[in-house]
Design an enzyme around this catalytic site. Structure first.
Site, PDB file in Angstrom:
ATOM      1  CG  HIS A  78      -4.113  -3.433   2.889  1.00  0.00           C
ATOM      2  ND1 HIS A  78      -2.951  -3.285   3.622  1.00  0.00           N
ATOM      3  CD2 HIS A  78      -4.517  -2.185   2.567  1.00  0.00           C
ATOM      4  CE1 HIS A  78      -2.665  -1.993   3.733  1.00  0.00           C
ATOM      5  NE2 HIS A  78      -3.596  -1.304   3.101  1.00  0.00           N
TER       6      HIS A  78
ATOM      7  CB  CYS B 100      -1.001  -0.034   1.156  1.00  0.00           C
ATOM      8  SG  CYS B 100      -2.437   1.032   0.874  1.00  0.00           S
TER       9      CYS B 100
ATOM     10  CD  GLU C   9      -1.977  -6.819   4.594  1.00  0.00           C
ATOM     11  OE1 GLU C   9      -2.012  -5.665   5.052  1.00  0.00           O
ATOM     12  OE2 GLU C   9      -1.898  -7.063   3.371  1.00  0.00           O
TER      13      GLU C   9
END
Length: 333
Positions: free
Chosen positions: A234, A142, A236
């Site tokens: 993202h 990011c 994750e």
């Protein structure tokens, strides 16, 4: 923080790194050393640790992973978060004394109008330059991805008319190993106010791996001595990450810490929840007070968000790449 992640090891109580005498044995079984440079804002600091630890454990297969946490010392922290970093993380100066197969570098909450004016800019650019020559591959997540391409190629990010916030269908546009056996489409969480334009990346020699019709470029790469992998999203994030961010932004609006009421995350809450939240927004605009957060409705996510499935495939492929026989460069002195 220095822990050992094993395939069958639960991470709620992580094991200590084994004694040095075990190092050769573990290398022979395919051990990898991964560093997480966790610069996320204080409320997300510990959650980010857990997300990447769980993700690496799930993706590791038979491999063992030595997992070290760091944070840029120039990132502003509350006293509590600073204590956590100082007591649980390794010192960033130790990074250059060891050999890392891979790094994962997260973004930080912006505090300056321009990225190269951030208080941590010098520390971050030093890390970028070091990682180019001293890792097999580094992931930039990011805002860290935006900062890296600015430093490397002077590619400026562009502000979006509205926050890109939600779960987006992303399609693989090349046959790269990183997306091999990944679900199609990849459902990836995005949460950002800016973007890197695909045209700018292509002109500078980057390769785009995945993109979304709504969110634009998702994953892109560039090969140096290290393979740099950039995530605008993202992968994750766990199922509730976007919900926590959305509720945080509502709280900031009600406390008059931000002017605009946050938009609903895209393709995230179910239809009934979106209706309830729309009614709550109307009320919040007329009764703007922090106490109103106590009356937020119960929230239900969509059943098809597939949290974690894309990340598991991406990180499994990344670890396999790190574990191939190619020589990992020694730390530069």
């Amino acid at each position: 923080m220095s822990i050992l992640i094993d395939r069958d090891q639960g991470i709620s109580s992580p094991a200590l790194v084994p004694a040095d005498g075990d190092l050769a044995r573990d290398r022979g079984r395919g051990e990898l050393t991964i560093g997480l440079i966790n610069n996320m804002p204080d409320p997300a600091l510990k959650a980010t640790e857990r997300q990447f630890m769980k993700l690496l454990q799930a993706a590791a297969g038979p491999r063992r992973i030595r997992f070290h946490c760091f944070s840029l010392p120039s990132v502003k922290r509350s006293p509590e978060a600073k204590w956590h970093v100082e007591s649980e993380y390794s010192d960033l100066s130790d990074l250059k004394q060891q050999k890392f197969d891979g790094l994962i570098v997260t973004g930080a909450e912006p505090v300056a109008p321009e990225l190269d004016q951030e208080p941590y800019w010098r520390d971050l650019t030093d890390l970028i330059d070091w990682a180019k020559a001293n890792t097999r591959s580094t992931i930039w997540s990011c805002l860290a991805a935006h900062a890296a391409v600015l430093h490397l190629d002077r590619i400026e990010r562009r502000p979006l008319p509205a926050k890109c916030h939600g779960i987006f269908d992303c399609d693989a546009v090349t046959g790269d190993f990183l997306t091999r056996a990944a679900p199609a489409p990849l459902k990836i969480s995005h949460s950002r106010l800016n973007e890197i334009a695909e045209r700018d990346l292509m002109q500078a020699g980057y390769q785009v791996l995945t993109r979304s019709a709504q969110a634009g470029v998702d994953i892109f790469v560039r090969q140096y001595a290290s393979r740099f992998v950039f995530f605008q999203g993202h992968p994750e994030y766990d199922a509730l990450s976007l919900q926590r961010e959305y509720l945080r932004d509502i709280g900031r609006y009600l406390a008059r810490e931000r002017e605009a009421y946050p938009h609903l995350p895209v393709s995230y809450f179910d239809a009934a929840t979106e209706e309830k939240l729309a009614r709550f927004e109307k009320r919040a605009r007329h009764q703007r007070h922090p106490a109103l957060t106590n009356e937020l409705p119960a929230l239900t996510l969509r059943a098809d968000i597939a949290a974690g499935s894309a990340a598991a495939a991406l990180f499994r492929n990344w670890l396999q790449y790190l574990g191939t026989d190619a020589e990992v460069p020694l730390p530069a002195r």
